[in-house]
Design an enzyme around this catalytic site. Structure first.
Site, PDB file in Angstrom:
ATOM      1  N   PHE A 129       0.908  -1.207   0.026  1.00 51.42           N
ATOM      2  CA  PHE A 129       0.042  -0.064   0.061  1.00 51.42           C
ATOM      3  C   PHE A 129       0.943   1.277   0.046  1.00 51.42           C
ATOM      4  O   PHE A 129       0.404   2.451  -0.744  1.00 51.42           O
ATOM      5  CB  PHE A 129      -0.820   0.084   1.241  1.00 51.42           C
ATOM      6  CG  PHE A 129      -0.281   0.124   2.620  1.00 51.42           C
ATOM      7  CD1 PHE A 129      -0.165   1.636   3.242  1.00 51.42           C
ATOM      8  CD2 PHE A 129       0.358  -0.848   3.045  1.00 51.42           C
ATOM      9  CE1 PHE A 129       0.528   1.868   4.227  1.00 51.42           C
ATOM     10  CE2 PHE A 129       1.043  -0.721   4.511  1.00 51.42           C
ATOM     11  CZ  PHE A 129       1.056   0.561   4.883  1.00 51.42           C
ATOM     12  N   LYS A 130       2.117   1.183   0.488  1.00 51.25           N
ATOM     13  CA  LYS A 130       2.908   2.415   0.604  1.00 51.25           C
ATOM     14  C   LYS A 130       3.244   3.029  -0.680  1.00 51.25           C
ATOM     15  O   LYS A 130       3.605   4.076  -0.826  1.00 51.25           O
ATOM     16  CB  LYS A 130       4.044   2.178   1.569  1.00 51.25           C
ATOM     17  CG  LYS A 130       5.219   0.969   0.945  1.00 51.25           C
ATOM     18  CD  LYS A 130       6.377   0.687   1.651  1.00 51.25           C
ATOM     19  CE  LYS A 130       7.226  -0.304   1.362  1.00 51.25           C
ATOM     20  NZ  LYS A 130       7.521  -0.134  -0.274  1.00 51.25           N
ATOM     21  N   ASP A 131       3.248   2.143  -1.774  1.00 50.36           N
ATOM     22  CA  ASP A 131       3.712   2.408  -3.101  1.00 50.36           C
ATOM     23  C   ASP A 131       2.852   3.724  -3.502  1.00 50.36           C
ATOM     24  O   ASP A 131       3.291   4.455  -4.270  1.00 50.36           O
ATOM     25  CB  ASP A 131       3.357   1.391  -4.136  1.00 50.36           C
ATOM     26  CG  ASP A 131       4.692   0.366  -4.116  1.00 50.36           C
ATOM     27  OD1 ASP A 131       5.581   0.696  -3.307  1.00 50.36           O
ATOM     28  OD2 ASP A 131       4.395  -0.548  -4.407  1.00 50.36           O
TER      29      ASP A 131
END
Length: 142
Positions: A129-131
């Protein structure tokens, strides 16, 4: 090309400033805030104000691609005197070009009968999700 409403344009015309959540740092530009990471007093750097988005703009934004929406939102927080619209468009295009789904973060029906949907945040280069945020943030640093 989408046109921001008068209230939003007024917000854009006054240069957005950033301050620390701890009160020891203020009056930073967007570029200074991003390059600083954390404020010198250890606080998070946040905008001085959050623009109000009217319902017509919200309706229009629902029709935009992730990249186009990203541009519209970023323009509220980054003045053209710091980063031009063309530069923002290039940065956004480059940041999300490595995603495996053209929608970047598609909203997928999980249970259509009950109107339950899931936002898929795993289509980035590391499948995490951090992408979604960090691919864009990484582009500011280069």
């Amino acid at each position: 090309e989408p046109v921001l409403e008068k209230a939003v344009l007024h917000h854009l015309s006054s240069r957005m400033k950033y301050r620390s959540t701890r009160g020891g740092v203020s009056d930073l530009s967007f570029v200074d805030a991003v390059l600083s990471g954390l404020a010198d007093d250890g606080g998070l750097l946040v905008p001085d104000s959050i623009p109000k988005i009217d319902s017509e703009t919200q309706k229009r934004w629902k029709t935009l691609s992730y990249q186009a929406l990203c541009l519209e939102v970023l323009q509220l927080f980054v003045g053209p005197e710091e980063i031009s619209k063309a530069e923002l468009e290039q940065l956004i295009a480059k940041s999300y070009s490595r995603f495996k789904h053209t929608a970047v973060a598609p909203l997928v029906a999980f249970n259509a009968e009950q109107n339950v949907h899931m936002l898929e945040l795993f289509h980035g280069p590391t499948y995490a999700f951090k992408d979604v945020a960090l691919q864009l943030l990484g582009g500011w640093q280069v």
